[in-house]
Design a protein around this motif. Sequence first.
Motif, mmCIF file in Angstrom:
data_model
loop_
_atom_site.group_PDB
_atom_site.id
_atom_site.type_symbol
_atom_site.label_atom_id
_atom_site.label_comp_id
_atom_site.label_asym_id
_atom_site.label_seq_id
_atom_site.Cartn_x
_atom_site.Cartn_y
_atom_site.Cartn_z
ATOM 1 N N ARG A 2 0.803 -1.154 -0.046
ATOM 2 C CA ARG A 2 0.013 0.066 0.023
ATOM 3 C C ARG A 2 0.889 1.117 -0.039
ATOM 4 N NH1 ARG A 2 -5.229 -0.707 1.441
ATOM 5 N NH2 ARG A 2 -5.407 1.367 2.354
ATOM 6 N N PHE A 3 0.390 2.096 -0.984
ATOM 7 C CA PHE A 3 1.176 3.285 -1.066
ATOM 8 C C PHE A 3 0.393 4.573 -0.958
ATOM 9 C CE2 PHE A 3 3.638 0.025 -3.147
ATOM 10 C CZ PHE A 3 4.725 0.115 -2.525
ATOM 11 N N VAL A 4 0.827 5.702 -0.414
ATOM 12 C CA VAL A 4 0.376 7.153 -0.746
ATOM 13 C C VAL A 4 1.401 7.872 -1.390
ATOM 14 C CG1 VAL A 4 -0.421 8.899 0.869
ATOM 15 C CG2 VAL A 4 -1.222 6.585 1.817
ATOM 16 N N ILE A 5 0.874 8.575 -2.397
ATOM 17 C CA ILE A 5 1.606 9.650 -3.009
ATOM 18 C C ILE A 5 1.020 10.916 -3.086
ATOM 19 C CG2 ILE A 5 2.343 10.025 -5.546
ATOM 20 C CD1 ILE A 5 2.746 7.082 -6.230
ATOM 21 N N THR A 15 4.187 7.556 -11.670
ATOM 22 C CA THR A 15 4.396 6.695 -10.406
ATOM 23 C C THR A 15 3.612 5.638 -10.154
ATOM 24 O OG1 THR A 15 6.541 8.230 -9.611
ATOM 25 C CG2 THR A 15 5.781 6.291 -8.253
ATOM 26 N N ALA A 16 2.489 6.520 -9.828
ATOM 27 C CA ALA A 16 1.215 5.591 -9.422
ATOM 28 C C ALA A 16 0.506 4.720 -10.413
ATOM 29 C CB ALA A 16 -0.008 6.663 -9.174
ATOM 30 N N ARG A 17 0.695 4.935 -11.771
ATOM 31 C CA ARG A 17 0.401 4.119 -12.773
ATOM 32 C C ARG A 17 1.178 2.935 -12.963
ATOM 33 N NH1 ARG A 17 0.523 8.806 -16.763
ATOM 34 N NH2 ARG A 17 -1.362 9.734 -17.104
ATOM 35 N N VAL A 18 2.666 2.936 -12.762
ATOM 36 C CA VAL A 18 3.594 1.855 -12.581
ATOM 37 C C VAL A 18 3.107 1.039 -11.559
ATOM 38 C CG1 VAL A 18 5.953 1.275 -12.441
ATOM 39 C CG2 VAL A 18 5.434 3.152 -13.816
ATOM 40 N N LEU A 19 2.983 1.481 -10.287
ATOM 41 C CA LEU A 19 2.763 0.781 -9.076
ATOM 42 C C LEU A 19 1.448 0.068 -9.456
ATOM 43 C CD1 LEU A 19 3.957 3.486 -6.377
ATOM 44 C CD2 LEU A 19 5.020 1.170 -6.924
ATOM 45 N N ARG A 20 0.491 0.676 -9.765
ATOM 46 C CA ARG A 20 -0.842 -0.087 -10.008
ATOM 47 C C ARG A 20 -0.869 -1.177 -10.936
ATOM 48 N NH1 ARG A 20 -6.196 3.392 -11.741
ATOM 49 N NH2 ARG A 20 -4.947 3.562 -13.669
ATOM 50 N N GLU A 21 -0.171 -0.896 -11.950
ATOM 51 C CA GLU A 21 0.179 -1.977 -13.142
ATOM 52 C C GLU A 21 0.760 -3.061 -12.531
ATOM 53 O OE1 GLU A 21 2.332 -0.197 -16.057
ATOM 54 O OE2 GLU A 21 0.649 1.111 -16.749
ATOM 55 N N GLU A 22 1.292 -3.248 -11.399
ATOM 56 C CA GLU A 22 2.212 -4.353 -10.844
ATOM 57 C C GLU A 22 1.369 -4.879 -9.463
ATOM 58 O OE1 GLU A 22 6.172 -3.715 -9.792
ATOM 59 O OE2 GLU A 22 6.883 -3.086 -11.865
ATOM 60 N N GLY A 23 0.038 -4.319 -9.443
ATOM 61 C CA GLY A 23 -0.680 -4.825 -8.515
ATOM 62 C C GLY A 23 -0.783 -4.152 -6.999
ATOM 63 N N HIS A 24 -0.154 -2.887 -7.020
ATOM 64 C CA HIS A 24 0.005 -2.486 -5.845
ATOM 65 C C HIS A 24 -1.132 -1.680 -5.207
ATOM 66 C CE1 HIS A 24 4.035 -3.994 -4.829
ATOM 67 N NE2 HIS A 24 4.333 -3.599 -6.188
ATOM 68 N N ASP A 25 -1.683 -1.242 -4.312
ATOM 69 C CA ASP A 25 -2.457 -0.387 -3.665
ATOM 70 C C ASP A 25 -2.163 1.063 -3.699
ATOM 71 O OD1 ASP A 25 -4.253 1.101 -1.607
ATOM 72 O OD2 ASP A 25 -5.722 -0.502 -2.306
ATOM 73 N N VAL A 26 -2.674 2.093 -4.608
ATOM 74 C CA VAL A 26 -2.074 3.330 -4.450
ATOM 75 C C VAL A 26 -3.146 4.471 -4.262
ATOM 76 C CG1 VAL A 26 -1.007 5.102 -5.964
ATOM 77 C CG2 VAL A 26 -0.457 2.711 -6.332
ATOM 78 N N THR A 27 -3.031 5.560 -3.304
ATOM 79 C CA THR A 27 -3.887 6.235 -3.173
ATOM 80 C C THR A 27 -3.109 7.643 -3.199
ATOM 81 O OG1 THR A 27 -5.122 5.254 -1.488
ATOM 82 C CG2 THR A 27 -5.271 7.623 -1.528
ATOM 83 N N LEU A 28 -3.643 8.553 -4.222
ATOM 84 C CA LEU A 28 -3.003 10.058 -4.347
ATOM 85 C C LEU A 28 -3.498 11.070 -3.552
ATOM 86 C CD1 LEU A 28 -3.063 9.460 -8.204
ATOM 87 C CD2 LEU A 28 -1.052 10.010 -6.925
ATOM 88 N N ILE A 29 -2.932 12.239 -3.326
ATOM 89 C CA ILE A 29 -3.051 13.229 -2.481
ATOM 90 C C ILE A 29 -3.021 14.429 -3.459
ATOM 91 C CG2 ILE A 29 -2.892 14.731 -0.635
ATOM 92 C CD1 ILE A 29 -2.079 12.382 1.252
ATOM 93 N N GLU A 30 -3.712 15.460 -3.637
ATOM 94 C CA GLU A 30 -3.731 16.452 -4.677
ATOM 95 C C GLU A 30 -4.701 17.532 -4.095
ATOM 96 O OE1 GLU A 30 -2.508 18.811 -6.607
ATOM 97 O OE2 GLU A 30 -1.392 17.185 -7.369
ATOM 98 N N ARG A 31 -4.305 18.782 -4.267
ATOM 99 C CA ARG A 31 -5.241 19.729 -4.186
ATOM 100 C C ARG A 31 -5.636 20.721 -5.281
ATOM 101 N NH1 ARG A 31 -2.398 24.352 -0.237
ATOM 102 N NH2 ARG A 31 -1.215 25.426 -1.732
ATOM 103 N N ASP A 32 -5.070 20.647 -6.515
ATOM 104 C CA ASP A 32 -5.275 21.358 -7.731
ATOM 105 C C ASP A 32 -6.388 20.202 -8.341
ATOM 106 O OD1 ASP A 32 -4.523 23.211 -9.900
ATOM 107 O OD2 ASP A 32 -4.356 21.208 -10.895
ATOM 108 N N GLU A 33 -7.180 21.432 -8.567
ATOM 109 C CA GLU A 33 -8.707 20.246 -9.065
ATOM 110 C C GLU A 33 -8.592 20.017 -10.267
ATOM 111 O OE1 GLU A 33 -13.441 21.426 -9.778
ATOM 112 O OE2 GLU A 33 -12.144 22.691 -8.402
#
Length: 243
Positions: A2-5, A15-33
Amino acid sequence: MRFVIIGAGRVGLRTARVLREEGHDVTLIERDEPKVRRARNEDFRVVEGDGSREDVLEEAGVTDADAVGALTGDLNVNFTACMIADHYGCRTIMRIDEAYREGIYRKYAEAVDEVIYPERLGAIGAKNALLGGTIRAIADIAPHLQVVELMITDDAPVNGYTISELELPADARLLAFGKRDGELAIPDEDESLEEGDRLVVLADFDVLSEVRQLLVGESEREAAANANAGTDSVSGSGSGGAN
């Protein structure tokens, strides 16, 4: 895993795409709409807010995360997020731009697990930093073909073998070999495989778990989850603006 980016800009999203493609759980944090919308359009879970705030990190799952990648273009945001993540026992990866002075780099490098320059490493480098360990992805050659560098461990079944005795799966090829702390070179069949030695292998995703079991000594379950689970298989302020 599990990763938080933090940061859904160019570096963070790749980076999130690469991790997800390998089956990892990814959550992103972003404030720009706009960036939030773009990431959500790709079916990522995105927490909208300031990644340097503890409540936002908690909402993103920092309490259960294995690693946090602070990949925004804002050094202060990245450092604060890493300090909070460290409090929760996460591996911490902090982006720093090459424009920063060497003294600044050294100061922050002592406080986090790894500092990265995305301009040099790109998404695969950021992913490697997040994962850590004895396996390093070098390049994705095709949708199901990857070049990886693996380090022989004490638990590896091939520890003590020579290269001539090494039998990789049919869809994997040994490209280079290096002794511990030595340079990589064309493999010599008479070289022995010992703990700390490095092998560069070209492999189909379908056999990466077998390669990991053989060279690193992972269990079948660990290797499948880490190597190929995705097929069953790092400027702005706040949480991650432009990057």
